[in-house]
Design an enzyme around this catalytic site. Structure first.
Site, short mmCIF file in Angstrom:
data_model
loop_
_atom_site.label_atom_id
_atom_site.label_comp_id
_atom_site.label_asym_id
_atom_site.label_seq_id
_atom_site.Cartn_x
_atom_site.Cartn_y
_atom_site.Cartn_z
N CYS A 174 -80.93 -17.87 28.88
CA CYS A 174 -80.92 -16.46 29.26
C CYS A 174 -80.25 -16.32 30.63
O CYS A 174 -80.45 -17.15 31.52
CB CYS A 174 -82.33 -15.87 29.27
SG CYS A 174 -83.18 -15.91 30.84
N GLU A 175 -79.42 -15.30 30.74
CA GLU A 175 -78.64 -15.18 31.96
C GLU A 175 -79.45 -14.62 33.13
O GLU A 175 -78.98 -14.62 34.26
CB GLU A 175 -77.39 -14.33 31.72
CG GLU A 175 -77.63 -12.87 31.43
CD GLU A 175 -76.31 -12.13 31.24
OE1 GLU A 175 -75.37 -12.74 30.71
OE2 GLU A 175 -76.25 -10.94 31.59
N HIS A 176 -80.67 -14.15 32.87
CA HIS A 176 -81.48 -13.62 33.97
C HIS A 176 -82.26 -14.72 34.69
O HIS A 176 -82.53 -14.61 35.88
CB HIS A 176 -82.45 -12.57 33.44
CG HIS A 176 -81.77 -11.40 32.80
ND1 HIS A 176 -82.08 -10.93 31.55
CD2 HIS A 176 -80.74 -10.64 33.24
CE1 HIS A 176 -81.29 -9.91 31.24
NE2 HIS A 176 -80.47 -9.72 32.25
N HIS A 177 -82.66 -15.75 33.95
CA HIS A 177 -83.48 -16.81 34.54
C HIS A 177 -82.86 -18.19 34.39
O HIS A 177 -83.39 -19.16 34.93
CB HIS A 177 -84.87 -16.81 33.90
CG HIS A 177 -85.60 -15.51 34.00
ND1 HIS A 177 -85.52 -14.52 33.04
CD2 HIS A 177 -86.40 -15.01 34.98
CE1 HIS A 177 -86.25 -13.49 33.41
NE2 HIS A 177 -86.78 -13.75 34.58
N GLN A 184 -79.86 -12.07 24.37
CA GLN A 184 -79.96 -12.24 22.91
C GLN A 184 -79.25 -11.11 22.15
O GLN A 184 -78.56 -11.36 21.16
CB GLN A 184 -81.43 -12.32 22.49
CG GLN A 184 -81.60 -12.63 21.00
CD GLN A 184 -83.05 -12.76 20.57
OE1 GLN A 184 -83.91 -13.16 21.35
NE2 GLN A 184 -83.32 -12.42 19.33
N HIS A 234 -88.26 -17.00 24.03
CA HIS A 234 -87.66 -17.06 25.37
C HIS A 234 -88.59 -17.77 26.33
O HIS A 234 -89.71 -17.31 26.56
CB HIS A 234 -87.38 -15.64 25.88
CG HIS A 234 -86.27 -14.95 25.14
ND1 HIS A 234 -85.08 -14.64 25.73
CD2 HIS A 234 -86.18 -14.55 23.85
CE1 HIS A 234 -84.28 -14.05 24.84
NE2 HIS A 234 -84.93 -13.99 23.69
N CYS A 251 -88.45 -17.80 29.41
CA CYS A 251 -88.76 -16.98 30.58
C CYS A 251 -89.93 -16.03 30.28
O CYS A 251 -90.49 -15.44 31.19
CB CYS A 251 -87.53 -16.20 31.06
SG CYS A 251 -86.83 -15.07 29.86
ZN ZN Z 1 -84.95 -14.53 30.97
#
Ligand code: ZN
Length: 183
Positions: free
Chosen positions: A75-78, A116, A144, A146
């Site tokens: 995931c590109e956020h975490h 996703q 996920h 995260c």
């Molecule tokens: Zn994430």
């Protein structure tokens, strides 16, 4: 990919969390992680076209369904993994691809920093663009990390995303056909 930059970044993270960079177990870690990113983000240097342009001609245009394609992404956020199964259905317009090519297409988009929903759309769009079927439906089901090892901590919860293109749009019968053969 710039391995040197990744190594430098990993050293900074290790320092940032208060680790001892000279501890035996960590000596090779920055270089090891740099090599790992070559693999797990290797999809960035790939084009789905390579996998989808080798087609076979068919006269019978029945729905093609490939289920349970395992994928691992980040995931590109975490920058934590999300992973699960991709299910793909398409209605050929005279052309099909080898089933392994659908799995390779999933990997092209999984092996990079992702969201996703975006990954689902990218797979569907690539199939529409290069295979040119009458329609395509892509469903991703993923867990996920995260959400399970941090934050709201809901182990086992699955996120499902759907992308519909062409004949599948607004066609509940076709969508149902996909889901029914999916179980
Ligand atoms: Zn994430």
């Amino acid at each position: 990919m710039d391995q040197q930059k990744i190594e430098t970044g990993v050293r900074l993270i290790l320092e940032g969390i208060g680790e001892d960079l000279n501890r035996e177990g960590l000596l090779e870690t920055p270089a090891r992680i740099a090599r790992m990113y070559e693999e797990i983000c290797g999809g960035m240097g790939e084009d789905a076209k390579e996998h989808l342009q080798k087609t076979f001609t068919v006269t019978d245009g029945g729905m093609v369904i490939e289920r349970d394609i395992t994928f691992y992404s980040l995931c590109e956020h975490h920058m934590l993994p999300f992973f699960g199964k991709a299910h793909i259905a398409y209605i050929p317009d005279g052309k099909v691809v080898g089933l392994s090519k659908l799995a390779r297409t999933v990997d092209v988009f999984a092996r990079r920093l992702q969201i996703q929903e975006q990954m689902t759309a990218q797979i569907a769009d690539a199939i529409m663009e290069y295979l040119k079927p009458k329609g395509v439906m892509v469903v991703l089901e993923a867990e996920h990390m995260c959400m399970t090892m941090r934050g709201i901590k809901k182990p086992g919860s699955m996120t499902q995303t759907v992308a519909l293109r062409g004949a599948f749009v607004d066609n509940v019968d076709l969508q149902r056909q996909f889901y029914e053969t999916n179980r």
